[in-house]
Design a protein around this motif. Structure first.
Motif, PDB file in Angstrom:
ATOM      1  N   ALA A 129       0.827  -1.216   0.000  1.00  0.00           N
ATOM      2  CA  ALA A 129       0.000   0.000   0.000  1.00  0.00           C
ATOM      3  C   ALA A 129       0.857   1.260   0.000  1.00  0.00           C
ATOM      4  N   TYR A 130       1.907   1.265   0.799  1.00  0.00           N
ATOM      5  CA  TYR A 130       2.746   2.462   0.949  1.00  0.00           C
ATOM      6  C   TYR A 130       3.533   2.757  -0.328  1.00  0.00           C
ATOM      7  N   HIS A 131       4.189   1.733  -0.852  1.00  0.00           N
ATOM      8  CA  HIS A 131       5.022   1.941  -2.033  1.00  0.00           C
ATOM      9  C   HIS A 131       4.259   1.649  -3.329  1.00  0.00           C
ATOM     10  N   GLY A 132       3.516   0.569  -3.347  1.00  0.00           N
ATOM     11  CA  GLY A 132       2.817   0.164  -4.571  1.00  0.00           C
ATOM     12  C   GLY A 132       1.614   1.016  -4.901  1.00  0.00           C
ATOM     13  N   ALA A 133       0.834   1.364  -3.900  1.00  0.00           N
ATOM     14  CA  ALA A 133      -0.390   2.145  -4.137  1.00  0.00           C
ATOM     15  C   ALA A 133      -0.177   3.635  -3.876  1.00  0.00           C
ATOM     16  N   GLY A 134       1.021   4.014  -3.503  1.00  0.00           N
ATOM     17  CA  GLY A 134       1.324   5.430  -3.302  1.00  0.00           C
ATOM     18  C   GLY A 134       0.686   6.042  -2.066  1.00  0.00           C
ATOM     19  N   MET A 135       0.373   5.230  -1.063  1.00  0.00           N
ATOM     20  CA  MET A 135      -0.237   5.739   0.169  1.00  0.00           C
ATOM     21  C   MET A 135       0.880   6.143   1.131  1.00  0.00           C
ATOM     22  N   ASN A 136       1.665   7.163   0.730  1.00  0.00           N
ATOM     23  CA  ASN A 136       2.853   7.488   1.501  1.00  0.00           C
ATOM     24  C   ASN A 136       2.820   8.844   2.194  1.00  0.00           C
ATOM     25  N   GLY A 137       1.720   9.534   2.161  1.00  0.00           N
ATOM     26  CA  GLY A 137       1.598  10.758   2.954  1.00  0.00           C
ATOM     27  C   GLY A 137       1.233  10.405   4.382  1.00  0.00           C
ATOM     28  N   PRO A 138       1.141  11.403   5.270  1.00  0.00           N
ATOM     29  CA  PRO A 138       0.786  11.109   6.667  1.00  0.00           C
ATOM     30  C   PRO A 138      -0.553  10.372   6.797  1.00  0.00           C
TER      31      PRO A 138
END
Length: 182
Positions: A129-138
């Motif tokens: 989710a963090y890297h693959g789906a770009g869910m990397n904001g706060p």
């Protein structure tokens, strides 16, 4: 005539009572929840209480490490999950499953082995989710963390109740060797 109108109005207001009232019988009692289903519901609630406190610890440590101390996201999620694992063991052992078989070395090993698998699942899901789906904001990081915890928790619930915190009779039966006929 007036009593008939009042009776019809009462029956219209409470249609579920109409058949019993019309026949002069008492309304049927609501069905009781079977004991097994009731125990499962209580177990789910207790698991949720312990799990909820573990999730709070997990999020607190995760956000402290990631946003407060600037740790790498993967390190933050793994460390937070490991800290939550330790607090969850205490909650499960002394609250949720205190009626189950006593603590044994086997139980502790199984708990931490399955919890380790749960941490690995949680970490892989978070990574995707963090890297693959770009869910990397706060906000995205916390949503990714929540989704990974939720999915890994379903796995944990099943293995904890099945293999780790067994009922006394199941635990004793699992430890006994099968008898052989001679």
């Amino acid at each position: 005539m007036t009593s008939t109108v009042h009776e019809a109005a009462r029956l219209a207001a409470a249609p579920h009572e109409a058949p019993a009232a019309a026949q002069g019988q008492r309304p049927a009692r609501p069905r009781r929840v079977p004991a097994r289903l009731r125990r499962l519901c209580v177990e789910l609630v207790k698991f949720g209480v312990v799990g909820g406190s573990g999730v709070a610890v997990n999020f607190l440590v995760f956000n402290l490490l990631l946003h407060g101390l600037g740790s790498a996201p993967m390190a933050a999620t793994v460390l937070a999950s490991v800290v939550a694992m330790g607090t969850n063991y205490l909650g499960f052992r002394f609250f949720a499953y205190r009626d189950r078989a006593r603590r044994t070395r086997r139980q502790i090993v199984l708990f931490f082995a399955f919890s380790g698998i749960g941490v690995a699942m949680e970490t892989l899901l978070f990574y995707a989710a963090y890297h693959g789906a770009g869910m990397n904001g706060p906000l995205g990081a916390n949503v990714a963390k929540a989704q990974s915890i939720l999915l890994a928790s379903a796995f944990r619930f099943l293995v904890y109740r099945t293999w780790v915190f067994q009922h006394r009779a199941s635990a004793q039966h699992a430890l006994q060797e099968p008898r052989r006929s001679a």
